[in-house]
Design a protein around this motif. Sequence first.
Motif, short mmCIF file in Angstrom:
data_model
loop_
_atom_site.label_atom_id
_atom_site.label_comp_id
_atom_site.label_asym_id
_atom_site.label_seq_id
_atom_site.Cartn_x
_atom_site.Cartn_y
_atom_site.Cartn_z
N MET A 145 17.17 28.46 -67.58
CA MET A 145 16.18 29.34 -68.15
C MET A 145 16.80 30.25 -69.19
O MET A 145 16.18 30.53 -70.20
CB MET A 145 15.49 30.14 -67.06
N GLU B 155 9.11 24.85 -68.70
CA GLU B 155 10.53 25.14 -68.49
C GLU B 155 11.04 26.30 -69.35
O GLU B 155 11.91 27.06 -68.94
CB GLU B 155 11.35 23.88 -68.77
N HIS B 156 10.47 26.45 -70.56
CA HIS B 156 11.02 27.41 -71.52
C HIS B 156 10.11 28.58 -71.88
O HIS B 156 10.57 29.55 -72.48
CB HIS B 156 11.38 26.68 -72.82
N THR B 157 8.82 28.48 -71.58
CA THR B 157 7.86 29.51 -72.01
C THR B 157 6.90 29.89 -70.90
O THR B 157 6.72 29.15 -69.93
CB THR B 157 7.05 29.02 -73.23
N PRO C 8 9.05 33.45 -74.71
CA PRO C 8 10.11 32.56 -74.23
C PRO C 8 10.64 33.12 -72.91
O PRO C 8 10.66 34.35 -72.71
CB PRO C 8 11.18 32.64 -75.32
N LYS C 9 11.05 32.25 -72.01
CA LYS C 9 11.60 32.74 -70.75
C LYS C 9 12.96 33.41 -70.95
O LYS C 9 13.27 34.39 -70.29
CB LYS C 9 11.70 31.60 -69.74
N ALA C 10 13.75 32.88 -71.86
CA ALA C 10 15.05 33.50 -72.16
C ALA C 10 14.82 34.72 -73.04
O ALA C 10 14.09 34.65 -74.03
CB ALA C 10 15.96 32.50 -72.87
N ALA D 195 14.48 26.98 -79.78
CA ALA D 195 13.71 27.90 -78.95
C ALA D 195 12.43 28.34 -79.66
O ALA D 195 11.37 28.44 -79.04
CB ALA D 195 14.57 29.12 -78.58
N ARG E 89 9.92 25.53 -79.46
CA ARG E 89 9.31 25.45 -78.13
C ARG E 89 8.27 26.56 -77.96
O ARG E 89 7.18 26.33 -77.42
CB ARG E 89 10.37 25.53 -77.04
#
Length: 169
Positions: free
Chosen positions: A1, A27-29, A47-49, A61, A64
């Motif tokens: 993540m 997985e990413h957002t 974004p998750k990160a 990123a 995504r």
Amino acid sequence: MGALEQDCVFCEIVADTGEARVVHEDEHTLAFFPLAPATRGHTLVVPKAHTADLWVMDEAAAQRLFHTVMLVGRALREVLRPAGLNVVNSTGAVATQTVFHTHVHLVPRGPGDKMGSIWPPKGAGFRYEDEAATDALAARLSAAIGPPPPTPTHRANTTSARSASSNGA
């Protein structure tokens, strides 16, 4: 993540320790309704990160993130059938960014909603100094962008070779 930031309300939501009504996650957002929406259906996509803003994200990123923006925006248009839809990303306090975790607002719009105009009244916006200064700025911007990437070359003989082999030749 990816990394989460302490004291970031969006990182808390990503970590499932903050309050939010999530409408989409991959997985990413993550996409969710803000606690104080501007309009019905107002949705944030993050974004998750953790990244402070769009301009520090790497290209993959950002792609995504905007894939999810398009996915959620299409769903909002299908479900709510709004008269319009603002897609807003603010970078920096002067641009009204208040949470320093990259995010995109999807704001369904309708006549008479409480959102108001996001542009200055006609004629009240910026005016370029003169034609020469405007041309110089355009040239500097074009130089900073650089040339477009090369286009793939076309292999002309591919079709004829396939046609000949399919005819038994």
